[in-house]
Design a protein around this motif. Structure first.
Motif, PDB file in Angstrom:
ATOM      1  N   ASN A  94       0.824  -1.211   0.000  1.00  0.00           N
ATOM      2  CA  ASN A  94       0.000   0.000   0.000  1.00  0.00           C
ATOM      3  C   ASN A  94       0.862   1.267   0.000  1.00  0.00           C
ATOM      4  N   ARG A  95       1.955   1.216   0.761  1.00  0.00           N
ATOM      5  CA  ARG A  95       2.869   2.370   0.787  1.00  0.00           C
ATOM      6  C   ARG A  95       3.497   2.591  -0.588  1.00  0.00           C
ATOM      7  N   HIS A  96       3.875   1.500  -1.242  1.00  0.00           N
ATOM      8  CA  HIS A  96       4.490   1.577  -2.567  1.00  0.00           C
ATOM      9  C   HIS A  96       3.515   2.193  -3.572  1.00  0.00           C
ATOM     10  N   ILE A  97       2.291   1.699  -3.598  1.00  0.00           N
ATOM     11  CA  ILE A  97       1.291   2.211  -4.542  1.00  0.00           C
ATOM     12  C   ILE A  97       1.032   3.691  -4.300  1.00  0.00           C
ATOM     13  N   ILE A 136       4.163   5.802  -5.478  1.00  0.00           N
ATOM     14  CA  ILE A 136       4.298   5.896  -6.934  1.00  0.00           C
ATOM     15  C   ILE A 136       3.230   6.813  -7.515  1.00  0.00           C
ATOM     16  N   ASN A 137       1.996   6.655  -7.078  1.00  0.00           N
ATOM     17  CA  ASN A 137       0.918   7.502  -7.598  1.00  0.00           C
ATOM     18  C   ASN A 137       1.110   8.964  -7.212  1.00  0.00           C
ATOM     19  N   ARG A 150       3.877  10.376  -9.513  1.00  0.00           N
ATOM     20  CA  ARG A 150       3.404  10.599 -10.878  1.00  0.00           C
ATOM     21  C   ARG A 150       2.461  11.797 -10.951  1.00  0.00           C
ATOM     22  N   SER A 151       1.608  11.929  -9.937  1.00  0.00           N
ATOM     23  CA  SER A 151       0.685  13.060  -9.897  1.00  0.00           C
ATOM     24  C   SER A 151       1.438  14.382  -9.759  1.00  0.00           C
ATOM     25  N   ASP A 152       2.423  14.415  -8.851  1.00  0.00           N
ATOM     26  CA  ASP A 152       3.197  15.634  -8.633  1.00  0.00           C
ATOM     27  C   ASP A 152       4.043  15.991  -9.855  1.00  0.00           C
TER      28      ASP A 152
END
Length: 212
Positions: A153-156, A159-160, A163-165
């Protein structure tokens, strides 16, 4: 740009299978897939070693830069004397120029790198946002990582968030805004091959190019 060339720009959430779908498109259409390979091409374009580009790319990911500032890409070349020669803006500038140059020569699939924004002016550049349910994303990443629930959960989330930033910093737009993309596809509902088929159908209708 040659009218027989097209680009499929894939933006994807972590765990949605976007990388696999990109590879499937590349294989089925017999065109190149670009992601980190862009660093090598940017290195060739600039004359700077690929190792330096790769290190700078990783260094940028470790900073809080994207959380506190914004530098929307406007297509203008950033001169070498502007600050750090291998800054985040320099990296993005080189990659953007490479993408535009590639579309003059070939068709390709590109993962991330805000390629949809960079190539927005090209009518044969198709942008796709791929996502999946939280459950599907977790299952896929857990199979890959082989770690506990907290770690996955921390990894997801990490990463998201990156990518958003990254997308917001370079484009000024919200990463998950459907208005940024030609297609938004839920991969766990359609299946990977289903997504590939829909993307190919859309490219044919949009560009008038036969992919068969």
């Amino acid at each position: 740009m040659g009218m027989n060339h097209y680009a499929i720009c894939i933006t994807r959430t972590c765990g949605s299978g976007g990388t696999e779908i990109g590879k499937m498109l590349s294989a089925q259409l017999d065109i190149n897939l670009y992601d980190r390979k862009l660093l090598r091409l940017a290195s060739d374009d600039s004359g700077i070693s690929e190792k330096l580009f790769a290190k700078a790319d990783q260094d940028v990911k470790k900073t809080l830069l994207y959380k506190v500032s914004k530098a929307v890409y406007d297509g203008e070349k950033i001169p070498p004397e502007t600050g750090n020669f291998l800054s985040d803006r320099r990296l993005f500038d080189y990659q953007a120029r490479v993408l535009k140059g590639l579309l003059e020569k070939e068709s390709f699939v590109v993962l991330g790198r805000a390629a949809d924004f960079v190539l927005a002016e090209y009518p044969n550049a198709v942008s796709v946002f791929l996502y999946a349910s939280a459950e599907a994303c977790f299952k896929r990443e857990q199979e890959i990582m082989q770690t506990d629930e907290l770690g996955v959960n921390r990894h997801i989330k990490s990463i998201n968030r990156y990518r958003s930033d990254y997308y917001k910093y370079h484009t000024g737009n919200r990463w998950k805004n459907p208005e940024n993309y030609d297609l938004c596809l839920r991969t766990d509902a359609l299946g990977y091959q289903g997504c590939v088929d829909m993307i190919c159908n859309y490219v044919e209708k949009r560009t008038g190019i036969s992919l068969s």
